[in-house]
Motif scaffolding. Structure first.
Motif, mmCIF file in Angstrom:
data_model
loop_
_atom_site.group_PDB
_atom_site.id
_atom_site.type_symbol
_atom_site.label_atom_id
_atom_site.label_comp_id
_atom_site.label_asym_id
_atom_site.label_seq_id
_atom_site.Cartn_x
_atom_site.Cartn_y
_atom_site.Cartn_z
ATOM 1 N N ILE A 126 0.679 -1.105 0.056
ATOM 2 C CA ILE A 126 -0.147 -0.026 0.124
ATOM 3 C C ILE A 126 0.986 1.308 0.074
ATOM 4 O O ILE A 126 0.539 2.203 -0.758
ATOM 5 C CB ILE A 126 -0.972 -0.096 1.392
ATOM 6 C CG1 ILE A 126 -2.056 -1.123 1.100
ATOM 7 C CG2 ILE A 126 -1.482 1.239 1.364
ATOM 8 C CD1 ILE A 126 -2.996 -1.132 2.221
ATOM 9 N N GLU A 127 1.798 1.285 0.881
ATOM 10 C CA GLU A 127 2.764 2.366 0.855
ATOM 11 C C GLU A 127 3.463 2.455 -0.464
ATOM 12 O O GLU A 127 3.626 3.609 -1.035
ATOM 13 C CB GLU A 127 4.132 2.052 2.173
ATOM 14 C CG GLU A 127 3.502 2.281 3.346
ATOM 15 C CD GLU A 127 4.473 1.849 4.586
ATOM 16 O OE1 GLU A 127 4.122 1.985 5.663
ATOM 17 O OE2 GLU A 127 5.282 1.066 4.054
ATOM 18 N N ALA A 128 3.834 1.541 -1.082
ATOM 19 C CA ALA A 128 4.438 1.781 -2.604
ATOM 20 C C ALA A 128 3.315 2.026 -3.410
ATOM 21 O O ALA A 128 3.775 3.014 -4.326
ATOM 22 C CB ALA A 128 5.045 0.241 -2.678
ATOM 23 N N SER A 129 2.108 1.762 -3.499
ATOM 24 C CA SER A 129 0.941 1.914 -4.298
ATOM 25 C C SER A 129 0.946 3.436 -4.297
ATOM 26 O O SER A 129 0.851 4.194 -5.312
ATOM 27 C CB SER A 129 -0.099 1.367 -3.793
ATOM 28 O OG SER A 129 -0.159 0.013 -4.020
ATOM 29 N N PHE A 130 0.958 4.165 -3.022
ATOM 30 C CA PHE A 130 0.765 5.804 -3.009
ATOM 31 C C PHE A 130 2.159 6.273 -3.385
ATOM 32 O O PHE A 130 1.945 7.455 -4.365
ATOM 33 C CB PHE A 130 0.743 6.161 -1.679
ATOM 34 C CG PHE A 130 -0.788 5.781 -1.072
ATOM 35 C CD1 PHE A 130 -1.784 6.824 -1.338
ATOM 36 C CD2 PHE A 130 -1.380 4.870 -0.380
ATOM 37 C CE1 PHE A 130 -3.007 6.870 -0.881
ATOM 38 C CE2 PHE A 130 -2.605 4.804 0.447
ATOM 39 C CZ PHE A 130 -3.442 5.816 0.123
ATOM 40 N N LYS A 131 3.250 5.803 -3.177
ATOM 41 C CA LYS A 131 4.212 6.287 -3.923
ATOM 42 C C LYS A 131 4.307 6.410 -5.356
ATOM 43 O O LYS A 131 4.453 7.235 -6.369
ATOM 44 C CB LYS A 131 5.504 5.698 -3.300
ATOM 45 C CG LYS A 131 6.850 6.376 -3.975
ATOM 46 C CD LYS A 131 8.270 5.562 -3.259
ATOM 47 C CE LYS A 131 9.481 6.391 -3.883
ATOM 48 N NZ LYS A 131 10.560 5.674 -3.431
ATOM 49 N N SER A 132 3.817 5.033 -5.977
ATOM 50 C CA SER A 132 3.799 5.078 -7.264
ATOM 51 C C SER A 132 2.868 5.950 -7.959
ATOM 52 O O SER A 132 3.215 6.491 -9.197
ATOM 53 C CB SER A 132 3.120 3.612 -7.439
ATOM 54 O OG SER A 132 2.701 3.224 -9.029
ATOM 55 N N SER A 133 1.579 6.277 -7.311
ATOM 56 C CA SER A 133 0.599 6.901 -7.996
ATOM 57 C C SER A 133 1.277 8.455 -7.772
ATOM 58 O O SER A 133 0.794 9.171 -9.031
ATOM 59 C CB SER A 133 -0.696 6.831 -7.006
ATOM 60 O OG SER A 133 -1.786 7.862 -7.675
ATOM 61 N N GLU A 134 1.881 8.948 -6.875
ATOM 62 C CA GLU A 134 2.336 10.037 -6.827
ATOM 63 C C GLU A 134 3.436 10.338 -7.765
ATOM 64 O O GLU A 134 3.265 11.735 -8.262
ATOM 65 C CB GLU A 134 2.819 10.507 -5.430
ATOM 66 C CG GLU A 134 1.679 10.704 -4.151
ATOM 67 C CD GLU A 134 2.176 10.447 -2.908
ATOM 68 O OE1 GLU A 134 3.447 10.340 -2.889
ATOM 69 O OE2 GLU A 134 1.506 10.108 -1.989
ATOM 70 N N GLU A 135 4.182 9.430 -7.783
ATOM 71 C CA GLU A 135 5.532 9.618 -8.702
ATOM 72 C C GLU A 135 5.181 9.025 -10.269
ATOM 73 O O GLU A 135 5.887 9.488 -11.121
ATOM 74 C CB GLU A 135 6.596 9.138 -8.156
ATOM 75 C CG GLU A 135 6.862 9.616 -6.791
ATOM 76 C CD GLU A 135 8.242 8.932 -6.446
ATOM 77 O OE1 GLU A 135 8.864 8.063 -6.762
ATOM 78 O OE2 GLU A 135 8.396 9.355 -5.007
ATOM 79 N N GLY A 136 3.964 8.422 -10.509
ATOM 80 C CA GLY A 136 3.758 8.184 -11.862
ATOM 81 C C GLY A 136 4.964 6.802 -12.505
ATOM 82 O O GLY A 136 5.346 6.693 -13.585
ATOM 83 N N CYS A 137 5.191 5.841 -11.359
ATOM 84 C CA CYS A 137 6.321 4.873 -11.329
ATOM 85 C C CYS A 137 5.881 3.779 -11.197
ATOM 86 O O CYS A 137 5.106 3.398 -10.132
ATOM 87 C CB CYS A 137 7.506 5.224 -11.168
ATOM 88 S SG CYS A 137 7.762 5.803 -9.314
ATOM 89 N N ARG A 138 6.657 2.507 -11.688
ATOM 90 C CA ARG A 138 6.579 1.341 -10.779
ATOM 91 C C ARG A 138 7.376 1.188 -9.713
ATOM 92 O O ARG A 138 8.557 1.938 -9.711
ATOM 93 C CB ARG A 138 7.027 0.310 -12.042
ATOM 94 C CG ARG A 138 6.189 -0.124 -13.120
ATOM 95 C CD ARG A 138 6.817 -1.222 -13.854
ATOM 96 N NE ARG A 138 5.929 -1.288 -15.172
ATOM 97 C CZ ARG A 138 6.251 -2.404 -15.952
ATOM 98 N NH1 ARG A 138 7.383 -2.901 -16.118
ATOM 99 N NH2 ARG A 138 5.589 -2.613 -17.150
ATOM 100 N N ILE A 139 7.021 0.573 -8.619
ATOM 101 C CA ILE A 139 7.889 0.293 -7.473
ATOM 102 C C ILE A 139 8.161 -1.298 -7.391
ATOM 103 O O ILE A 139 7.192 -2.005 -7.312
ATOM 104 C CB ILE A 139 7.060 0.636 -6.100
ATOM 105 C CG1 ILE A 139 6.624 2.368 -6.354
ATOM 106 C CG2 ILE A 139 8.052 0.740 -4.886
ATOM 107 C CD1 ILE A 139 7.826 3.055 -6.446
#
Length: 347
Positions: free
Chosen positions: A327-340
């Motif tokens: 979930i933490e990675a999903s928020f980062k992915s959404s904010e930065e527009g990238c895969r984690i």
């Protein structure tokens, strides 16, 4: 025969009243003895329990051995930690904490004290998901290539429910995403990478009310999604394999039964009628695929057995930590527009 495990609920909102309390009440190895409620005595009026106004008062009275925490998400970590430090076993409604490092601290504390600490991932015991597990296990669809998992609703107006307030850990991704990601990880293990789109779609929304998260497994792609502006029928599950497909509509029947005030007991509990079953689409035939009866009662019986008999817990904090990190990675992915990737996300 051992005496039932004395159990208390902290926070007695609708989920505690409609779901947790009935499940605890029908478990023969648990006894609901107390609740913590700030203003009401609702649990006491329904189950003849003792009411406390604060968690401090409950722990000081030492009337319970197991504490179930159903408060808003921001209180999960401090309250669970306080209960563990007081020597109590703990069940926390999902998400277990807001941050993965908090869950890691709870896990370490529980292990040090020899206590049970688990999370209420009741959706593992939905009939549709148990049916999906069976289908994956038996391999009728051949090599799997795609899973789509929805939890869509039409709630166009923002409510004053705490889940929709602008507080860390609120919003639909922590609420429903916790369940959907947990199910995918239970089916297929930890993904190679995640990519997410998390949004606030409704007018006036301050917490996220839509997510679309891809979990990559190489030859298999899983997609979990939920929204509050979906006023059309979408499949609960769509599973594609090289020999065929499975499609299932409608939510597990237990939620509606809980909301209607039905008591979770008897052989008919969680049984879905034939017209609601999913379908398998094979090369030359389409056939109904019977839904396994859902049974959220399994969760609390497993907790009771883990406490009194040393049985292995079905739902562990390390599993919940992985879900939180995704979930933490999903928020980062959404904010930065990238895969984690898994190595970046640390799950």
């Amino acid at each position: 025969m051992n005496n039932p495990i004395r159990t208390a609920i902290v926070g007695f909102g609708s989920v505690a009243e409609k779901m947790h309390a009935p499940l605890i009440n029908v478990c023969p190895d648990l006894e609901l003895v107390a609740s913590v409620e700030r203003r009401t005595n609702r649990c006491e009026s329904l189950y003849q329990t003792t009411t406390f106004r604060t968690l401090d008062d409950l722990l000081a009275a030492d009337v319970a051995d197991l504490v179930v925490i159903t408060t808003p998400n921001e209180f999960h970590f401090p309250m669970a930690k306080q209960c563990l430090e007081a020597g109590k076993h703990v069940v926390v409604d999902k998400p277990v904490t807001i941050f993965s490092h908090e869950a890691e601290e709870l896990h370490k504390l529980a292990e040090e004290k020899g206590l049970i600490c688990t999370v209420f991932h009741n959706r593992r015991y939905d009939g549709d998901f148990m049916t999906l597990q069976k289908l994956v296990r038996e391999g009728d669809l051949g090599d799997l290539v795609y899973l789509e998992s929805h939890f869509d609703r039409f709630r166009p107006d923002v409510s004053d429910n705490w889940r929709e307030a602008q507080v860390a850990g609120n919003g639909i991704t922590f609420d429903l995403g916790s369940h959907l990601i947990d199910q995918v990880v239970l089916l297929f293990g930890l993904p190679n990478w995640v990519q997410a789109d998390i949004r606030k779609q409704r007018t006036g929304a301050v917490a996220d009310d839509y997510f679309d998260i891809i979990l990559d497994y190489g030859s298999l792609k899983a997609r979990v999604t939920a929204g509050a502006l979906v006023n059309v029928r979408t499949p609960k599950f769509l599973l594609l394999g090289k020999k065929g497909s499975f499609q299932k509509f409608g939510l597990d029947v237990q939620e509606a039964a809980f909301k209607a005030g039905d008591k979770p007991e008897g052989p008919a509990w969680g049984v879905e009628t034939e017209e609601k079953w999913g379908k398998i689409f094979l090369n030359e035939e389409v056939k109904l695929y019977e839904t396994i009866p859902g049974d959220h009662r399994i969760l609390y019986q497993n907790v009771a057995d883990a406490i009194s008999k040393g049985t292995t817990l079905d739902i562990t904090i390390p599993q919940a930590i992985s879900v939180l990190k995704i979930i933490e990675a999903s928020f980062k992915s959404s904010e930065e527009g990238c895969r984690i990737s898994r190595s970046e996300g640390g799950w």
